[in-house]
Design a protein around this motif. Structure first.
Motif, mmCIF file in Angstrom:
data_model
loop_
_atom_site.group_PDB
_atom_site.id
_atom_site.type_symbol
_atom_site.label_atom_id
_atom_site.label_comp_id
_atom_site.label_asym_id
_atom_site.label_seq_id
_atom_site.Cartn_x
_atom_site.Cartn_y
_atom_site.Cartn_z
ATOM 1 N N SER A 1 0.834 -1.201 0.000
ATOM 2 C CA SER A 1 0.000 0.000 0.000
ATOM 3 C C SER A 1 0.870 1.253 0.000
ATOM 4 N N SER A 2 0.920 1.948 -1.135
ATOM 5 C CA SER A 2 1.715 3.172 -1.221
ATOM 6 C C SER A 2 1.234 4.227 -0.237
ATOM 7 N N GLY A 3 -0.096 4.382 -0.122
ATOM 8 C CA GLY A 3 -0.636 5.410 0.752
ATOM 9 C C GLY A 3 -0.303 5.167 2.206
ATOM 10 N N VAL A 4 -0.509 3.936 2.685
ATOM 11 C CA VAL A 4 -0.231 3.615 4.087
ATOM 12 C C VAL A 4 1.259 3.758 4.371
ATOM 13 N N ILE A 5 2.100 3.259 3.474
ATOM 14 C CA ILE A 5 3.554 3.300 3.691
ATOM 15 C C ILE A 5 4.061 4.733 3.708
ATOM 16 N N ARG B 1 14.736 -1.688 8.391
ATOM 17 C CA ARG B 1 13.684 -0.671 8.332
ATOM 18 C C ARG B 1 12.974 -0.694 6.983
ATOM 19 N N ALA B 2 13.736 -0.893 5.915
ATOM 20 C CA ALA B 2 13.132 -0.959 4.578
ATOM 21 C C ALA B 2 12.177 -2.137 4.482
ATOM 22 N N GLY B 3 12.590 -3.283 5.004
ATOM 23 C CA GLY B 3 11.725 -4.460 4.951
ATOM 24 C C GLY B 3 10.463 -4.281 5.764
ATOM 25 N N GLY B 4 10.618 -3.760 7.001
ATOM 26 C CA GLY B 4 9.444 -3.571 7.854
ATOM 27 C C GLY B 4 8.456 -2.571 7.286
ATOM 28 N N ALA B 5 8.946 -1.561 6.569
ATOM 29 C CA ALA B 5 8.062 -0.525 6.024
ATOM 30 C C ALA B 5 7.190 -1.032 4.889
ATOM 31 N N LEU B 6 7.598 -2.106 4.215
ATOM 32 C CA LEU B 6 6.888 -2.576 3.018
ATOM 33 C C LEU B 6 5.750 -3.541 3.319
ATOM 34 N N VAL B 7 5.529 -3.890 4.565
ATOM 35 C CA VAL B 7 4.597 -4.972 4.901
ATOM 36 C C VAL B 7 3.141 -4.621 4.605
ATOM 37 N N ALA B 8 2.732 -3.382 4.802
ATOM 38 C CA ALA B 8 1.312 -3.017 4.714
ATOM 39 C C ALA B 8 0.745 -3.254 3.317
ATOM 40 N N ARG B 9 -0.406 -3.897 3.264
ATOM 41 C CA ARG B 9 -1.205 -3.972 2.034
ATOM 42 C C ARG B 9 -2.457 -3.132 2.253
ATOM 43 N N GLY B 10 -3.084 -2.696 1.157
ATOM 44 C CA GLY B 10 -4.241 -1.834 1.326
ATOM 45 C C GLY B 10 -5.052 -1.674 0.069
ATOM 46 N N GLU B 11 -5.042 -0.437 -0.484
ATOM 47 C CA GLU B 11 -5.984 -0.071 -1.527
ATOM 48 C C GLU B 11 -5.889 -0.933 -2.784
ATOM 49 N N ILE C 1 -5.669 -7.403 8.464
ATOM 50 C CA ILE C 1 -4.557 -7.843 9.312
ATOM 51 C C ILE C 1 -3.293 -7.039 9.006
ATOM 52 N N LEU C 2 -2.947 -6.935 7.713
ATOM 53 C CA LEU C 2 -1.672 -6.317 7.355
ATOM 54 C C LEU C 2 -1.701 -4.802 7.401
ATOM 55 N N VAL C 3 -2.869 -4.198 7.233
ATOM 56 C CA VAL C 3 -2.916 -2.740 7.335
ATOM 57 C C VAL C 3 -2.778 -2.313 8.796
ATOM 58 N N VAL C 4 -3.127 -3.221 9.717
ATOM 59 C CA VAL C 4 -2.885 -2.977 11.141
ATOM 60 C C VAL C 4 -1.450 -3.340 11.516
ATOM 61 N N LEU C 5 -0.951 -4.456 10.971
ATOM 62 C CA LEU C 5 0.386 -4.929 11.307
ATOM 63 C C LEU C 5 1.482 -4.073 10.676
ATOM 64 N N GLY C 6 1.227 -3.502 9.485
ATOM 65 C CA GLY C 6 2.252 -2.777 8.736
ATOM 66 C C GLY C 6 2.930 -1.658 9.512
ATOM 67 N N PRO C 7 2.163 -0.732 10.131
ATOM 68 C CA PRO C 7 2.830 0.314 10.925
ATOM 69 C C PRO C 7 3.649 -0.234 12.091
ATOM 70 N N LEU C 8 3.237 -1.377 12.631
ATOM 71 C CA LEU C 8 3.987 -1.973 13.744
ATOM 72 C C LEU C 8 5.309 -2.553 13.264
ATOM 73 N N THR C 9 5.300 -3.243 12.119
ATOM 74 C CA THR C 9 6.554 -3.793 11.596
ATOM 75 C C THR C 9 7.496 -2.680 11.164
ATOM 76 N N ALA C 10 6.942 -1.580 10.621
ATOM 77 C CA ALA C 10 7.790 -0.447 10.233
ATOM 78 C C ALA C 10 8.518 0.130 11.440
ATOM 79 N N ARG C 11 7.846 0.149 12.580
ATOM 80 C CA ARG C 11 8.434 0.746 13.776
ATOM 81 C C ARG C 11 9.373 -0.208 14.510
ATOM 82 N N TYR C 12 9.023 -1.501 14.547
ATOM 83 C CA TYR C 12 9.705 -2.409 15.477
ATOM 84 C C TYR C 12 10.575 -3.485 14.825
ATOM 85 N N THR C 13 10.611 -3.596 13.506
ATOM 86 C CA THR C 13 11.423 -4.639 12.885
ATOM 87 C C THR C 13 12.906 -4.463 13.202
ATOM 88 N N GLN C 14 13.418 -3.234 13.048
ATOM 89 C CA GLN C 14 14.843 -3.006 13.323
ATOM 90 C C GLN C 14 15.212 -3.258 14.788
#
Length: 419
Positions: free
Chosen positions: A128-132, A324-334, A362-375
């Motif tokens: 999801s480009s917008g969420v990311i 950080r790059a990997g965690g930021a890409l997780v979100a799916r969306g539109e 699931i992933l639109v909720v999980l995506g911001p969390l992986t972006a913040r906490y993967t590293q």
């Protein structure tokens, strides 16, 4: 009487979406899952099923998809797309392989057939480009060294949509191999022609569309986009692809002005689109596919993290930036919903819509969390298992990026992604 009921229902939907959007903004969260839940509540089997306004909402949903892709195209110039394709196509191939195959395999294991496999592959592939973009802004990472890598992958995914959507459209329509080949050839030819015209004559097109009057600019751009989208759909290409190509053809001040004017309309009709998708999903159909959705979300979250890590490593980014790059890409969306919506409308597989809805939620909720906490999580695991911490070229631990000056951070923004 019918008109009054339609106005009441539609007004209630818009008011509800506004309140949900306000709540999401206060929580600093993407409103997409809330819009999907609203659709489930208003749909058949929900708390307040709609009747009179469903057809009107369906038309608004089509406009929402068109505006989503138009705004995406406005973010890029033809030269941006060409340069990104040349520089980062290996990352795009890795992204497609790691993230599309799990979706295709899941559909085949569930016995849904090859057409559903192609559709579900797209659902799990496209981030999801917008969420990311919103998450990167909220975390203050727009100027980070890994951000151009993230944006390049998103650009390649968006460009791939111009080829993928016509294929899906032909498949779900049930056309034969010959007709499908013609559709794909038309789509590729149109995309190539638009890119060529945009590179050579972009300024001429922009001058033709340009106007100092915001009202006239809005009417011309919106009218041109819907006209081209309709022609594209008539040619069995995809209205979304037509809108995307119109956005690419516009550049400079025209693109910036159109983006400013159309952003509120995009947000309104995109919200209606998510509601419409939820309307066609019976809430009772989600629990049976919840376990497959969770398993697929877990697997494809890991594959997206691996994609971002590999792409950032290829670009020479340090270990912390790779995570950080990997965690930021997780979100799916539109775009996952757009792809699934094609199959749902065509009646390909009854369970595909509920699975896609649960997966995106699931992933639109999980995506911001992986972006913040993967590293930080990766660093803790590295320290716990006693793995050596590599050093960067400046003697900094590779798990941590040095601070970037503000001017340098701004210079690194090679590509913009819509909010």
């Amino acid at each position: 009487m019918h008109s009054a009921v339609l106005l009441i229902e539609f007004g209630a939907i818009i008011l509800c979406l506004g309140l949900l959007g306000r709540a999401a903004a206060r929580l600093r969260f993407s409103p997409i899952p809330l819009y999907l839940l609203a659709g489930l509540a208003f749909g058949e089997g929900g708390l307040l099923p709609l009747g009179a306004s469903e057809e009107f909402v369906a038309t608004g949903a089509e406009i929402g998809v068109i505006l989503l892709l138009l705004m995406l195209g406005l973010e890029y110039t033809a030269s941006d797309l060409v340069s990104n394709l040349k520089a980062h196509y290996p990352s795009g191939l890795v992204d497609c392989t790691l993230n599309a195959l799990p979706g295709a395999a899941a559909a085949l294991l569930l016995g849904w057939g090859p057409v559903a496999a192609v559709v579900l592959a797209g659902v799990t592939w496209i981030s999801s480009s917008g969420v990311i973009a919103k998450v990167l802004g909220d975390l203050g990472r727009v100027g980070n060294r890994e951000t151009p890598v993230i944006l390049s992958i998103l650009v390649l995914e968006d460009l791939a949509m111009a080829v993928y959507l016509p294929i899906v459209t032909a498949l779900v329509a049930g056309v034969g191999l010959a007709a499908g080949s013609v559709t794909l050839a038309i789509a590729l030819g149109a995309a190539g022609l638009v890119l060529f015209v945009a590179v050579r004559y972009g300024r001429v097109i922009s001058r033709f569309v340009s106007s100092d009057d915001p009202e006239k600019l809005l009417l011309v751009v919106l009218g041109l986009t819907i006209l081209v989208a309709g022609i594209a759909q008539q040619l069995q290409v995809s209205a979304a692809v037509g809108a995307f190509l119109v956005g690419i053809a516009l550049s400079g001040e025209v693109a910036e002005g159109a983006h400013t004017l159309l952003s509120p309309l995009r947000d309104l009709f995109a919200a209606i689109f998510f509601v419409f998708f939820g309307l066609h999903t019976d809430p009772a159909s989600i629990p049976p596919v919840l376990l497959p959705a969770l398993a697929l979300a877990f697997v494809t979250a890991l594959t997206k993290i691996a994609t971002g890590y590999w792409a950032a490593r290829r670009a020479g980014i340090s270990v912390g930036g790779r995570w950080r790059a990997g965690g930021a890409l997780v979100a799916r969306g539109e775009f996952s919903i757009v792809i699934a919506g094609l199959a749902v409308t065509a009646g390909i597989e009854p369970s595909l819509g509920p699975l896609a809805t649960a997966y995106v939620l699931i992933l639109v909720v999980l995506g911001p969390l992986t972006a913040r906490y993967t590293q930080p999580l990766a660093e803790r695991l590295t320290a716990r298992f006693g793995l050596p911490e590599r050093r960067g070229p400046a003697g900094q631990p590779e798990g941590r990026e040095p601070e970037q000056p503000e001017a340098e951070g701004e210079a690194r923004q090679q590509t913009a992604v819509g909010d």
